[in-house]
Every structure is written in structure tokens, then in C-alpha cells.
Enzyme design. Structure first.
Site, PDB file in Angstrom:
ATOM      1  N   LYS A  14       0.829  -1.215   0.000  1.00  0.00           N
ATOM      2  CA  LYS A  14       0.000   0.000   0.000  1.00  0.00           C
ATOM      3  C   LYS A  14       0.860   1.261   0.000  1.00  0.00           C
ATOM      4  O   LYS A  14       0.635   2.176  -0.787  1.00  0.00           O
ATOM      5  CB  LYS A  14      -0.942   0.015   1.226  1.00  0.00           C
ATOM      6  CG  LYS A  14      -1.885  -1.173   1.305  1.00  0.00           C
ATOM      7  CD  LYS A  14      -2.825  -1.069   2.488  1.00  0.00           C
ATOM      8  CE  LYS A  14      -2.168  -1.152   3.855  1.00  0.00           C
ATOM      9  NZ  LYS A  14      -1.526  -2.459   4.162  1.00  0.00           N
ATOM     10  N   ARG A  89     -10.293   0.076   7.759  1.00  0.00           N
ATOM     11  CA  ARG A  89      -9.813  -1.255   8.118  1.00  0.00           C
ATOM     12  C   ARG A  89     -10.896  -2.088   8.775  1.00  0.00           C
ATOM     13  O   ARG A  89     -10.631  -3.252   9.121  1.00  0.00           O
ATOM     14  CB  ARG A  89      -8.682  -1.101   9.140  1.00  0.00           C
ATOM     15  CG  ARG A  89      -7.303  -1.162   8.543  1.00  0.00           C
ATOM     16  CD  ARG A  89      -6.355  -0.871   9.691  1.00  0.00           C
ATOM     17  NE  ARG A  89      -5.174  -1.655   9.589  1.00  0.00           N
ATOM     18  CZ  ARG A  89      -4.051  -1.206   9.012  1.00  0.00           C
ATOM     19  NH1 ARG A  89      -3.985  -0.015   8.485  1.00  0.00           N
ATOM     20  NH2 ARG A  89      -2.995  -1.977   8.962  1.00  0.00           N
ATOM     21  N   ARG A 128      11.676  -6.561   5.605  1.00  0.00           N
ATOM     22  CA  ARG A 128      11.611  -5.136   5.939  1.00  0.00           C
ATOM     23  C   ARG A 128      12.013  -4.904   7.399  1.00  0.00           C
ATOM     24  O   ARG A 128      12.640  -3.901   7.729  1.00  0.00           O
ATOM     25  CB  ARG A 128      10.203  -4.590   5.688  1.00  0.00           C
ATOM     26  CG  ARG A 128      10.164  -3.068   5.801  1.00  0.00           C
ATOM     27  CD  ARG A 128       8.786  -2.501   5.563  1.00  0.00           C
ATOM     28  NE  ARG A 128       7.862  -2.887   6.623  1.00  0.00           N
ATOM     29  CZ  ARG A 128       6.569  -2.604   6.623  1.00  0.00           C
ATOM     30  NH1 ARG A 128       6.033  -1.958   5.605  1.00  0.00           N
ATOM     31  NH2 ARG A 128       5.787  -2.974   7.611  1.00  0.00           N
ATOM     32  N   ARG A 134      10.485  -0.698  12.633  1.00  0.00           N
ATOM     33  CA  ARG A 134       9.086  -0.755  13.080  1.00  0.00           C
ATOM     34  C   ARG A 134       8.916  -1.858  14.116  1.00  0.00           C
ATOM     35  O   ARG A 134       9.264  -3.004  13.881  1.00  0.00           O
ATOM     36  CB  ARG A 134       8.147  -1.001  11.885  1.00  0.00           C
ATOM     37  CG  ARG A 134       7.709   0.298  11.238  1.00  0.00           C
ATOM     38  CD  ARG A 134       6.810   0.083  10.049  1.00  0.00           C
ATOM     39  NE  ARG A 134       5.561  -0.606  10.348  1.00  0.00           N
ATOM     40  CZ  ARG A 134       4.533  -0.639   9.524  1.00  0.00           C
ATOM     41  NH1 ARG A 134       4.573  -0.005   8.368  1.00  0.00           N
ATOM     42  NH2 ARG A 134       3.441  -1.289   9.855  1.00  0.00           N
ATOM     43  N   ARG A 145      -0.891  -9.459  13.049  1.00  0.00           N
ATOM     44  CA  ARG A 145      -1.436  -8.452  12.119  1.00  0.00           C
ATOM     45  C   ARG A 145      -2.164  -9.134  10.970  1.00  0.00           C
ATOM     46  O   ARG A 145      -3.212  -8.662  10.527  1.00  0.00           O
ATOM     47  CB  ARG A 145      -0.309  -7.556  11.574  1.00  0.00           C
ATOM     48  CG  ARG A 145       0.225  -6.578  12.609  1.00  0.00           C
ATOM     49  CD  ARG A 145       1.611  -6.071  12.262  1.00  0.00           C
ATOM     50  NE  ARG A 145       1.674  -5.304  11.042  1.00  0.00           N
ATOM     51  CZ  ARG A 145       2.805  -5.089  10.358  1.00  0.00           C
ATOM     52  NH1 ARG A 145       3.956  -5.595  10.774  1.00  0.00           N
ATOM     53  NH2 ARG A 145       2.775  -4.366   9.256  1.00  0.00           N
TER      54      ARG A 145
END
Ligand code: AP5
Ligand code: MG
Length: 189
Positions: A14, A89, A128, A134, A145
Site C-alpha cells: 500500500k 480497516r 523489511r 518498526r 497483524r
């Protein structure tokens, strides 16, 4: 004005694709994840509230998220186009977005769904996590998630299908090929 919802699971691209669309069309961008991470970094009350949810892989409560979104929207618009990344969401968030835009005389133009197999999402996010910093990019939280996405967010695919706004895009492949598929839809609006 074009209101584009870019939709997909964690790691579906996204943010990456939003950046490409912004440079092509000059649209504005609201990433609710980025907004929350900025609040955490700034140490605000909102950031403190958001942190425990994010670190745990859970969603921030709808009422709070909707308020933040409306505030951010009014800060950025009127504008030629806006990309919603990571919002809505949940079904209540989608309903709130519809009502909020209607109040402002506009509507969602399209929901672009980036479809990516779960194993690839996992691979991308673990990779990532090696550099992102993060707190939610670790294997345990990524699994949570993805579960939250399936339970609370994926029902929006059918919701937007019923609204006649859903466009499914293959989210695997090169950045350029995915971007071209997204631009095809946007250019047809
Ligand atoms: P958020 O920041 O929105 O995270 P997310 O939805 O989990 O998605 P990501 O940002 O991880 O992935 P992405 O789809 O943007 O993919 P990216 O382009 O980075 O939300 C974080 C948290 O905030 C939530 O868990 C929740 O707690 C809270 N929150 C946010 N919004 C909320 C809301 N509305 N309501 C309630 N709570 C909310 O790509 C991922 C990786 O893949 C990158 O490394 C990228 O380089 C790579 N990549 C991208 N495209 C490709 C490709 N085609 N091939 C190979 N690699 C690729
Ligand atoms: Mg993102």
C-alpha cells in the site's frame, strides 16, 4: 476530486504504491499507520494510546481512528485527489468514511485491492523488519497483524464489492507492473 482507497493486507505494498501514485498524479496521501507512528515519535497523548495497540498488532479503536482521519482529511483537502492508505480497516470505518465524504459532497471513487499470497507477505515484512525499525515488523506480531487483517479488515472486500467500487489487482510482481495496473483503473475513473 478522486478519493482512492488503496487496500490490502500488511505488506501488500500500500505504502510503496501510494508513493508511486503520488508522484504520477500529485495526489495527497493519508497513511493512518504513518500518522500514528509520527504521534508515537512525538510522544503525544495520542501516540501513547496508539503505541500499545500497534506494538501488539491490534487495531486502534474505531471512534478514535475516525476522528483522526476526519481531522487529517480537512487539513489536506480540498485537493485534486487523495489516497487513503490503511483506512478503512473495519466495516464501521468504511461506513464512517462514506458518511464523512458525503457530508463534504464527495465519495470514494475506487477501492484498489492489492492481492498478495500470505507467504509472500510474511517474507516481505520479515525482510523489511531487518531495517525498518518498526516495532511491529517481527514474526510474532506480523502473524497477529495478518490474523487481524483476515478477521476484521478482509470483510471490507465484499463490502466494497457491493458498493460497486472494488477493483482487485494482482499485488505480486514488479513495482512497475503493479503500478501500471493501478493507473489503468485510476485513469478510467
Ligand atoms: P500500517 O502502517 O497501515 O501497516 P500495515 O497495514 O500493516 O501495512 P504495512 O505498512 O506494513 O504494509 P504496506 O501494505 O504499506 O506495504 P509496503 O508498501 O510497506 O498500520 C500499522 C498499525 O497501525 C496497524 O497494525 C494498527 O495497529 C494501526 N492502524 C493503522 N491504520 C489503522 C486503522 N485504520 N484502524 C485501526 N488501526 C490502524 O511494502 C511492504 C514491504 O514489501 C516493503 O519492504 C516493500 O519494499 C516491499 N514490497 C512492496 N511491493 C513489493 C513488490 N511488488 N515485490 C516485492 N516487495 C515489495
Ligand atoms: Mg504502509
Amino acid at each position: 476530486m478522486k478519493n482512492i482507497v488503496i487496500f490490502g493486507a500488511p505488506g501488500s505494498g500500500k505504502g510503496t504504491q501510494s508513493d508511486l501514485l503520488i508522484s504520477k498524479y500529485g495526489f495527497k496521501h493519508i497513511s493512518t499507520g504513518d500518522v500514528l507512528r509520527a504521534e508515537i515519535k512525538a510522544g503525544t497523548e495520542l501516540g501513547k494510546t496508539a503505541q500499545s495497540y500497534i506494538d501488539d498488532g491490534h487495531l486502534i479503536p474505531d471512534a478514535l481512528m475516525i476522528e483522526i482521519l476526519a481531522h487529517k482529511y480537512d487539513e489536506l483537502c480540498p485537493c485534486e485527489g487523495l489516497i487513503f492508505d490503511g483506512f478503512p480497516r473495519t466495516v464501521p470505518q468504511a461506513e464512517a468514511l462514506k458518511a464523512m465524504l458525503a457530508e463534504r459532497g464527495t465519495a470514494v471513487s475506487a477501492m484498489l485491492e492489492l492481492a498478495v499470497p500470505e507467504a509472500e507477505l510474511m517474507e516481505r515484512l520479515i525482510l523489511r523488519g531487518q531495517t525498518s525499525g518498526r516495532a511491529d515488523d517481527n514474526e510474532e506480531t506480523i502473524k497477529k497483524r495478518l490474523g487481524v487483517y483476515l478477521n476484521q479488515t478482509a470483510p471490507l472486500i465484499e463490502w466494497y464489492e457491493k458498493e460497486g467500487l472494488r477493483h482487485a489487482i494482482n499485488g505480486s510482481g514488479t513495482l512497475e507492473s503493479i503500478n501500471a495496473a493501478l493507473c489503468n483503473v485510476i485513469d478510467s475513473l
